[in-house]
Design a protein around this motif. Structure first.
Motif, PDB file in Angstrom:
ATOM      1  N   SER A 166       8.453  -2.158 -13.238  1.00 55.68           N
ATOM      2  CA  SER A 166       7.585  -2.831 -14.158  1.00 55.68           C
ATOM      3  C   SER A 166       7.081  -3.897 -14.572  1.00 55.68           C
ATOM      4  O   SER A 166       8.107  -4.911 -14.260  1.00 55.68           O
ATOM      5  CB  SER A 166       7.958  -1.624 -15.814  1.00 55.68           C
ATOM      6  OG  SER A 166       8.986  -3.063 -15.834  1.00 55.68           O
ATOM      7  N   GLU A 167       5.688  -4.351 -15.154  1.00 52.92           N
ATOM      8  CA  GLU A 167       5.568  -5.583 -15.620  1.00 52.92           C
ATOM      9  C   GLU A 167       6.747  -6.484 -16.576  1.00 52.92           C
ATOM     10  O   GLU A 167       7.051  -7.545 -15.870  1.00 52.92           O
ATOM     11  CB  GLU A 167       4.640  -5.687 -16.220  1.00 52.92           C
ATOM     12  CG  GLU A 167       3.308  -6.016 -14.823  1.00 52.92           C
ATOM     13  CD  GLU A 167       1.985  -4.947 -16.011  1.00 52.92           C
ATOM     14  OE1 GLU A 167       2.211  -5.573 -17.121  1.00 52.92           O
ATOM     15  OE2 GLU A 167       0.839  -4.948 -14.807  1.00 52.92           O
ATOM     16  N   LYS A 191       8.069  -5.034  -4.879  1.00 53.16           N
ATOM     17  CA  LYS A 191       7.265  -4.207  -4.263  1.00 53.16           C
ATOM     18  C   LYS A 191       7.847  -3.114  -3.091  1.00 53.16           C
ATOM     19  O   LYS A 191       7.856  -4.638  -2.266  1.00 53.16           O
ATOM     20  CB  LYS A 191       5.989  -3.762  -4.631  1.00 53.16           C
ATOM     21  CG  LYS A 191       5.414  -2.813  -4.697  1.00 53.16           C
ATOM     22  CD  LYS A 191       3.739  -2.157  -4.807  1.00 53.16           C
ATOM     23  CE  LYS A 191       2.974  -3.712  -4.065  1.00 53.16           C
ATOM     24  NZ  LYS A 191       1.421  -4.193  -4.368  1.00 53.16           N
ATOM     25  N   GLU A 233      14.134   6.167 -11.007  1.00 57.31           N
ATOM     26  CA  GLU A 233      12.815   6.953 -11.874  1.00 57.31           C
ATOM     27  C   GLU A 233      12.562   7.730 -10.744  1.00 57.31           C
ATOM     28  O   GLU A 233      12.538   8.924 -11.026  1.00 57.31           O
ATOM     29  CB  GLU A 233      11.801   6.414 -12.328  1.00 57.31           C
ATOM     30  CG  GLU A 233      11.878   4.720 -13.205  1.00 57.31           C
ATOM     31  CD  GLU A 233      11.092   4.690 -13.428  1.00 57.31           C
ATOM     32  OE1 GLU A 233      10.269   3.676 -14.891  1.00 57.31           O
ATOM     33  OE2 GLU A 233       9.959   4.232 -12.767  1.00 57.31           O
ATOM     34  N   SER A 254       9.483  -5.973 -15.812  1.00 59.00           N
ATOM     35  CA  SER A 254      11.574  -6.444 -15.287  1.00 59.00           C
ATOM     36  C   SER A 254      10.798  -7.152 -14.031  1.00 59.00           C
ATOM     37  O   SER A 254      11.020  -7.838 -13.268  1.00 59.00           O
ATOM     38  CB  SER A 254      11.314  -5.138 -14.780  1.00 59.00           C
ATOM     39  OG  SER A 254      11.922  -4.096 -16.003  1.00 59.00           O
ATOM     40  N   ASP A 295       8.167   0.048  -7.273  1.00 61.03           N
ATOM     41  CA  ASP A 295       7.914  -1.194  -7.720  1.00 61.03           C
ATOM     42  C   ASP A 295       8.426  -1.306 -10.187  1.00 61.03           C
ATOM     43  O   ASP A 295       9.113  -0.011  -9.665  1.00 61.03           O
ATOM     44  CB  ASP A 295       6.509  -1.334  -8.257  1.00 61.03           C
ATOM     45  CG  ASP A 295       5.980  -2.800  -8.217  1.00 61.03           C
ATOM     46  OD1 ASP A 295       7.043  -3.763  -8.123  1.00 61.03           O
ATOM     47  OD2 ASP A 295       5.164  -3.026  -9.014  1.00 61.03           O
ATOM     48  N   SER A 310       9.880   3.115 -10.200  1.00 61.97           N
ATOM     49  CA  SER A 310      11.439   1.909  -9.868  1.00 61.97           C
ATOM     50  C   SER A 310      12.438   3.501  -8.926  1.00 61.97           C
ATOM     51  O   SER A 310      12.102   4.134  -8.996  1.00 61.97           O
ATOM     52  CB  SER A 310      12.351   1.978 -11.087  1.00 61.97           C
ATOM     53  OG  SER A 310      12.932   2.853 -11.159  1.00 61.97           O
ATOM     54  N   THR A 326       5.005  -5.690 -10.241  1.00 59.71           N
ATOM     55  CA  THR A 326       3.435  -4.965 -10.695  1.00 59.71           C
ATOM     56  C   THR A 326       3.012  -3.930 -11.247  1.00 59.71           C
ATOM     57  O   THR A 326       1.824  -3.800 -11.809  1.00 59.71           O
ATOM     58  CB  THR A 326       2.764  -5.359  -9.481  1.00 59.71           C
ATOM     59  OG1 THR A 326       2.687  -4.737  -8.540  1.00 59.71           O
ATOM     60  CG2 THR A 326       2.534  -6.720  -9.543  1.00 59.71           C
ATOM     61  N   ASN A 327       4.201  -3.042 -11.580  1.00 60.88           N
ATOM     62  CA  ASN A 327       4.232  -1.268 -12.004  1.00 60.88           C
ATOM     63  C   ASN A 327       3.243  -0.674 -10.788  1.00 60.88           C
ATOM     64  O   ASN A 327       2.343  -0.247 -12.390  1.00 60.88           O
ATOM     65  CB  ASN A 327       3.535  -1.586 -13.645  1.00 60.88           C
ATOM     66  CG  ASN A 327       3.619   0.258 -14.070  1.00 60.88           C
ATOM     67  OD1 ASN A 327       4.889   0.625 -14.050  1.00 60.88           O
ATOM     68  ND2 ASN A 327       2.779   0.868 -15.161  1.00 60.88           N
ATOM     69  N   THR A 328       2.668  -0.714  -9.577  1.00 61.92           N
ATOM     70  CA  THR A 328       2.319  -0.457  -9.571  1.00 61.92           C
ATOM     71  C   THR A 328       3.589   1.287  -8.260  1.00 61.92           C
ATOM     72  O   THR A 328       2.142   1.902  -7.832  1.00 61.92           O
ATOM     73  CB  THR A 328       1.517  -1.156  -7.486  1.00 61.92           C
ATOM     74  OG1 THR A 328       3.343  -0.948  -6.970  1.00 61.92           O
ATOM     75  CG2 THR A 328       1.200  -2.174  -8.246  1.00 61.92           C
TER      76      THR A 328
END
Length: 142
Positions: A35-36, A19, A49, A38, A33, A46, A41-43
């Motif tokens: 993804s979970e 992150k 993205e 990858s 961050d 990326s 914590t998907n906060t």
């Protein structure tokens, strides 16, 4: 003739795990961050993205600015950007930008505004052209 070149800045700092926080030096920050799946914590999005989000956002904001300066009703604009990427490659491909505009303005005016948008969108330029990046690395022992 002297041409003034504005500096546009971005900084990024690792927070924890995968992150990070990135900022533009003008007080705006985005947390990125993975993804979970990858290992993150998907906060937040990326960085890749975020780059695609920047392309969609640039199209919207430049179109709105072109319309404002041309005194054209921008109506509603929605841009969807997609790209493909394999897990083992850093390269994205098949980038598509789908633009949907609904405006009360004359169709020809809106089409001309969109053509000016494409010509003026710096993020679209980055995607269409090979923009060289100079990388300087400093590594220090703690």
């Amino acid at each position: 003739m002297l041409v003034f070149m504005a500096k546009i800045k971005a900084n990024a700092k690792l927070l924890e795990n995968v992150k990070l926080v990135t900022d533009n030096g003008r007080g705006h920050k985005v947390v990125c961050d993975l993804s979970e799946a990858s290992g993150g914590t998907n906060t937040g999005p990326s960085p890749l993205e975020l780059a695609l989000m920047a392309l969609a956002g640039c199209g919207v904001i430049i179109y709105a600015d072109v319309c404002k300066n041309s005194k054209i009703d921008p109506g509603n604009i929605n841009i969807a950007v997609e790209a493909e990427k394999t897990a083992k490659s850093p390269v994205i491909s098949n980038v598509s930008m789908k633009v949907n505009i609904k405006s009360k303005a004359r169709k020809g005016l809106v089409e001309a505004a969109w053509r000016r948008t494409e010509a003026a969108c710096p993020v679209l330029f980055v995607y269409k052209e090979n923009v060289p990046v100079k990388v300087e690395t400093t590594i220090s022992a703690e």
